[in-house]
Design a protein around this motif. Structure first.
Motif, mmCIF file in Angstrom:
data_model
loop_
_atom_site.group_PDB
_atom_site.id
_atom_site.type_symbol
_atom_site.label_atom_id
_atom_site.label_comp_id
_atom_site.label_asym_id
_atom_site.label_seq_id
_atom_site.Cartn_x
_atom_site.Cartn_y
_atom_site.Cartn_z
ATOM 1 N N ARG A 1 0.120 -15.628 -6.253
ATOM 2 C CA ARG A 1 0.474 -16.940 -5.723
ATOM 3 C C ARG A 1 1.689 -16.857 -4.808
ATOM 4 N NH1 ARG A 1 0.599 -17.690 -10.972
ATOM 5 N NH2 ARG A 1 2.738 -18.486 -11.020
ATOM 6 N N HIS A 2 2.619 -15.991 -5.171
ATOM 7 C CA HIS A 2 3.840 -15.841 -4.397
ATOM 8 C C HIS A 2 3.595 -15.011 -3.133
ATOM 9 C CE1 HIS A 2 7.649 -13.739 -3.380
ATOM 10 N NE2 HIS A 2 8.198 -14.911 -3.625
ATOM 11 N N SER A 3 3.129 -13.800 -3.284
ATOM 12 C CA SER A 3 3.025 -12.890 -2.139
ATOM 13 C C SER A 3 2.059 -13.371 -1.070
ATOM 14 C CB SER A 3 2.592 -11.497 -2.621
ATOM 15 O OG SER A 3 3.694 -10.792 -3.124
ATOM 16 N N ASN A 4 0.983 -14.036 -1.483
ATOM 17 C CA ASN A 4 -0.059 -14.418 -0.535
ATOM 18 C C ASN A 4 0.099 -15.839 0.001
ATOM 19 O OD1 ASN A 4 -1.095 -11.894 -0.973
ATOM 20 N ND2 ASN A 4 -2.821 -12.568 -2.230
ATOM 21 N N HIS A 5 1.215 -16.483 -0.296
ATOM 22 C CA HIS A 5 1.415 -17.858 0.168
ATOM 23 C C HIS A 5 1.494 -17.889 1.694
ATOM 24 C CE1 HIS A 5 3.018 -21.914 0.547
ATOM 25 N NE2 HIS A 5 2.754 -22.102 -0.740
ATOM 26 N N GLU A 6 0.957 -18.945 2.283
ATOM 27 C CA GLU A 6 0.891 -19.045 3.744
ATOM 28 C C GLU A 6 2.269 -19.040 4.404
ATOM 29 O OE1 GLU A 6 2.035 -21.857 5.446
ATOM 30 O OE2 GLU A 6 2.485 -23.081 3.673
ATOM 31 N N MET A 7 3.303 -19.527 3.712
ATOM 32 C CA MET A 7 4.609 -19.610 4.354
ATOM 33 C C MET A 7 5.230 -18.233 4.591
ATOM 34 S SD MET A 7 6.920 -21.023 1.218
ATOM 35 C CE MET A 7 6.924 -20.216 -0.379
ATOM 36 N N PHE A 8 4.724 -17.190 3.906
ATOM 37 C CA PHE A 8 5.255 -15.840 4.085
ATOM 38 C C PHE A 8 4.513 -15.045 5.154
ATOM 39 C CE2 PHE A 8 6.496 -16.493 -0.519
ATOM 40 C CZ PHE A 8 7.848 -16.674 -0.249
ATOM 41 N N GLU A 9 3.603 -15.685 5.879
ATOM 42 C CA GLU A 9 2.835 -14.972 6.900
ATOM 43 C C GLU A 9 3.736 -14.289 7.931
ATOM 44 O OE1 GLU A 9 0.936 -13.914 10.442
ATOM 45 O OE2 GLU A 9 2.228 -15.675 10.327
ATOM 46 N N PRO A 10 4.804 -14.946 8.432
ATOM 47 C CA PRO A 10 5.674 -14.238 9.386
ATOM 48 C C PRO A 10 6.305 -12.978 8.788
ATOM 49 C CG PRO A 10 6.117 -16.590 9.424
ATOM 50 C CD PRO A 10 5.228 -16.341 8.242
ATOM 51 N N LEU A 11 6.668 -13.017 7.501
ATOM 52 C CA LEU A 11 7.266 -11.841 6.869
ATOM 53 C C LEU A 11 6.240 -10.728 6.712
ATOM 54 C CD1 LEU A 11 9.514 -13.502 4.125
ATOM 55 C CD2 LEU A 11 10.069 -12.929 6.492
ATOM 56 N N ARG A 12 5.019 -11.094 6.373
ATOM 57 C CA ARG A 12 3.968 -10.067 6.276
ATOM 58 C C ARG A 12 3.724 -9.425 7.635
ATOM 59 N NH1 ARG A 12 1.697 -13.987 2.643
ATOM 60 N NH2 ARG A 12 0.417 -14.872 4.313
ATOM 61 N N ARG A 13 3.745 -10.241 8.689
ATOM 62 C CA ARG A 13 3.541 -9.715 10.034
ATOM 63 C C ARG A 13 4.691 -8.796 10.422
ATOM 64 N NH1 ARG A 13 3.424 -14.246 12.419
ATOM 65 N NH2 ARG A 13 5.477 -14.220 13.392
ATOM 66 N N TRP A 14 5.915 -9.208 10.089
ATOM 67 C CA TRP A 14 7.106 -8.440 10.450
ATOM 68 C C TRP A 14 7.148 -7.096 9.719
ATOM 69 C CZ3 TRP A 14 12.318 -9.127 7.717
ATOM 70 C CH2 TRP A 14 13.297 -8.341 8.334
ATOM 71 N N THR A 15 6.812 -7.095 8.427
ATOM 72 C CA THR A 15 6.906 -5.874 7.628
ATOM 73 C C THR A 15 5.630 -5.043 7.652
ATOM 74 O OG1 THR A 15 6.179 -7.046 5.615
ATOM 75 C CG2 THR A 15 8.563 -6.957 6.061
#
Length: 270
Positions: free
Chosen positions: A14-28
């Motif tokens: 629920r935490h890692s896959n939340h939509e609000m973290f998409e920029p962080l996933r893209r960055w890392t």
């Protein structure tokens, strides 16, 4: 030298896959998790960088817990003593939030409270925080929060050290406040608040050592050596990545020990 990571979380899906973290996933370059991350993976990442203790936090937001206190307690139990729990709480239900915080500390053994203001879009001076601050003082635990801009797709205003952290420290001089993520682009403000208040500290989570702002490095080398704590924001940044260029900071041995573990042991009573 042993290391204490004061800002990390063992994630749920629920935490890692939340939509609000998409920029962080893209960055890392990290993709969506397809299955829950084993606690053993987190412990191994800590051990690889000599991290003795990680303060693993719950995440509570307006839509409910992304990582609940009970899930954190389960992760701690599986960690062979490497993890300590940091509680979360629902700001919109202040009486229940205080009761839940007391349960987390007195029954689950948690060592701090963390609230991420941008998740609620409420600054730390909002009245809904204040019962929790008083409870932290009574329980003898620090309050951890985020300062600086937001990587996730949420407004950054709640992360300003002045006026928000400054005012909370004035209202609660007995409350230890640990401000994560350095405070950039308001790093100078964050340093000024930590200089002003004996109960305010800064942690370096979400930044690798070579990305610390110059003013933060100078502060750490000098008068701020007892005010700055090491953090990673794992799993976004692993301990090994965060510490890779530590030698380039040219810290003396005493400052290195305080930064990596000594200050955390004192502030969190570890």
């Amino acid at each position: 030298m042993p290391v204490i990571d004061v800002w990390m979380q063992h994630p749920t899906l629920r935490h890692s896959n939340h939509e609000m973290f998409e920029p962080l996933r893209r960055w890392t370059g990290q993709g969506l998790l397809k299955e829950p991350l084993p606690v053993e993976t987190t412990v191994a990442a800590m051990a690889a960088a000599d991290v003795e203790i990680g303060l693993s936090a719950a995440w509570y937001g307006p839509q409910g817990p992304l990582i609940s206190n009970d899930e954190v307690a389960e992760f701690v139990a599986q960690s062979d003593g490497r993890l300590r729990g940091v509680a979360g709480a629902d700001l919109t239900r202040p009486v229940q939030a205080v009761r839940e915080l007391r349960r987390a500390v007195e029954e689950l053994g948690f060592v701090a409270l963390r609230i991420v203001p941008w998740l609620w879009q409420l600054p730390p001076t909002d009245r809904l925080y204040y019962p929790l601050y008083a409870a932290c003082v009574d329980l003898g635990i620090p309050f951890c929060t985020q300062v600086g801009h937001t990587g996730p797709l949420r407004p950054s205003e709640t992360g300003r050290p002045i006026p928000y952290i400054d005012q909370v420290a004035l209202d609660f001089p007995e409350l230890n406040i640990v401000c994560g993520h350095i405070g950039y682009p308001w790093t100078t403000e964050m340093i000024a608040v930590a200089d002003k208040h004996a109960n305010v500290y800064i942690d370096t989570s979400a930044y690798t050592a070579r990305r610390y702002p110059r003013e933060m490095v100078d502060y750490l080398r000098g008068r701020g050596r007892r005010n700055v704590l090491f953090g990673t924001n794992y799993p976004m940044i692993t301990p090994g990545q965060a510490l890779e260029h530590l030698d380039a900071l040219d810290l003396d041995e005493e400052t290195t020990e305080l930064f990596l573990c000594g200050n955390a042991r004192r502030v969190f009573s570890l």
